[in-house]
Design a protein around this motif. Structure first.
Motif, PDB file in Angstrom:
ATOM      1  N   GLU A  56       0.593  -1.226   0.086  1.00  0.00           N
ATOM      2  CA  GLU A  56       0.102   0.139  -0.241  1.00  0.00           C
ATOM      3  C   GLU A  56       1.084   1.570  -0.312  1.00  0.00           C
ATOM      4  N   ARG A  57       0.350   2.175  -0.778  1.00  0.00           N
ATOM      5  CA  ARG A  57       1.149   3.410  -0.566  1.00  0.00           C
ATOM      6  C   ARG A  57       0.612   4.738  -0.012  1.00  0.00           C
ATOM      7  N   GLY A  58       1.229   5.412   1.072  1.00  0.00           N
ATOM      8  CA  GLY A  58       0.912   6.511   1.726  1.00  0.00           C
ATOM      9  C   GLY A  58       1.037   8.163   0.823  1.00  0.00           C
ATOM     10  N   VAL A  59       0.351   9.431   2.346  1.00  0.00           N
ATOM     11  CA  VAL A  59       0.970  10.361   1.497  1.00  0.00           C
ATOM     12  C   VAL A  59       1.708  11.004   2.259  1.00  0.00           C
ATOM     13  N   ASP A  60       3.116  11.117   2.252  1.00  0.00           N
ATOM     14  CA  ASP A  60       3.954  12.206   3.114  1.00  0.00           C
ATOM     15  C   ASP A  60       4.520  13.065   2.508  1.00  0.00           C
ATOM     16  N   ARG A  61       3.516  14.688   3.172  1.00  0.00           N
ATOM     17  CA  ARG A  61       3.922  15.200   2.127  1.00  0.00           C
ATOM     18  C   ARG A  61       3.994  15.268   0.700  1.00  0.00           C
ATOM     19  N   GLN A  62       5.351  14.976  -0.040  1.00  0.00           N
ATOM     20  CA  GLN A  62       5.513  15.145  -1.596  1.00  0.00           C
ATOM     21  C   GLN A  62       6.139  13.154  -1.672  1.00  0.00           C
ATOM     22  N   HIS A  63       5.845  12.880  -0.469  1.00  0.00           N
ATOM     23  CA  HIS A  63       6.743  11.255  -0.901  1.00  0.00           C
ATOM     24  C   HIS A  63       5.144  10.694  -0.767  1.00  0.00           C
ATOM     25  N   ARG A  64       5.139   9.503  -1.468  1.00  0.00           N
ATOM     26  CA  ARG A  64       4.409   7.928  -1.850  1.00  0.00           C
ATOM     27  C   ARG A  64       5.218   7.323  -1.063  1.00  0.00           C
ATOM     28  N   PRO A  65       5.673   6.735   0.562  1.00  0.00           N
ATOM     29  CA  PRO A  65       6.224   5.611   0.561  1.00  0.00           C
ATOM     30  C   PRO A  65       5.278   4.285   0.786  1.00  0.00           C
ATOM     31  N   ALA A  66       6.064   3.511   0.119  1.00  0.00           N
ATOM     32  CA  ALA A  66       5.298   1.924  -0.011  1.00  0.00           C
ATOM     33  C   ALA A  66       5.110   1.236   1.271  1.00  0.00           C
ATOM     34  N   ARG A  67       4.335   0.652   1.143  1.00  0.00           N
ATOM     35  CA  ARG A  67       4.946  -0.341   3.189  1.00  0.00           C
ATOM     36  C   ARG A  67       3.887  -1.882   2.639  1.00  0.00           C
ATOM     37  N   LEU A  68       4.816  -3.075   3.132  1.00  0.00           N
ATOM     38  CA  LEU A  68       4.289  -3.811   2.732  1.00  0.00           C
ATOM     39  C   LEU A  68       2.854  -4.570   3.186  1.00  0.00           C
ATOM     40  N   LYS A  69       2.189  -5.321   2.828  1.00  0.00           N
ATOM     41  CA  LYS A  69       0.953  -5.863   2.932  1.00  0.00           C
ATOM     42  C   LYS A  69       0.702  -7.415   3.168  1.00  0.00           C
TER      43      LYS A  69
END
Length: 122
Positions: free
Chosen positions: A67-80
């Motif tokens: 899943e991809r989050g939104v952190d200001r201008q970044h879209r960090p990805a994390r494992l599901k």
């Protein structure tokens, strides 16, 4: 019987196995198992452009593996990892088959050994 082809498939298990079929995507999942990362961080060890990594991330996201989050201008990805549970369960059925086949082979070899000993003594 259901037609099988390259068209978009609604079966989540197909999407998981399709996503896992690529070694780069498997490496990305391994990286994300250590913690969330941005596209730049994920792209770092690969000799490919950030847009190419983004395409891999989209495939993993559609399969539900990240899943991809939104952190200001970044879209960090994390494992599901939950969707991998279905793939693992499917593979476990075949593990039982392989184990059973190996057990049958062991039994056959055990039966053949005594008859070979008898021949060797003559």
């Amino acid at each position: 019987m259901k037609s099988i082809g390259y068209a978009e498939d609604a079966d989540p298990l197909n999407a998981v196995f399709s996503a896992l079929s690529d070694p780069t995507r498997r490496a990305i999942l391994t990286r994300l198992a250590a913690g969330e990362a941005t596209v730049n961080e994920i792209a770092e060890p690969f000799q490919m452009s950030q847009p190419a990594v983004s395409k891999h991330l989209k495939v993993l996201e559609r399969a539900g593996l990240i899943e991809r989050g939104v952190d200001r201008q970044h879209r960090p990805a994390r494992l599901k990892a939950e969707p991998m549970a279905a793939a693992s369960a499917w593979l476990e059925d075949f593990e039982r088959f392989w184990t059973g086949s190996f057990d049958q082979l062991d039994d056959l070899l055990a039966e053949l050994k005594p008859s070979e000993k008898g021949r060797d003594q003559t």
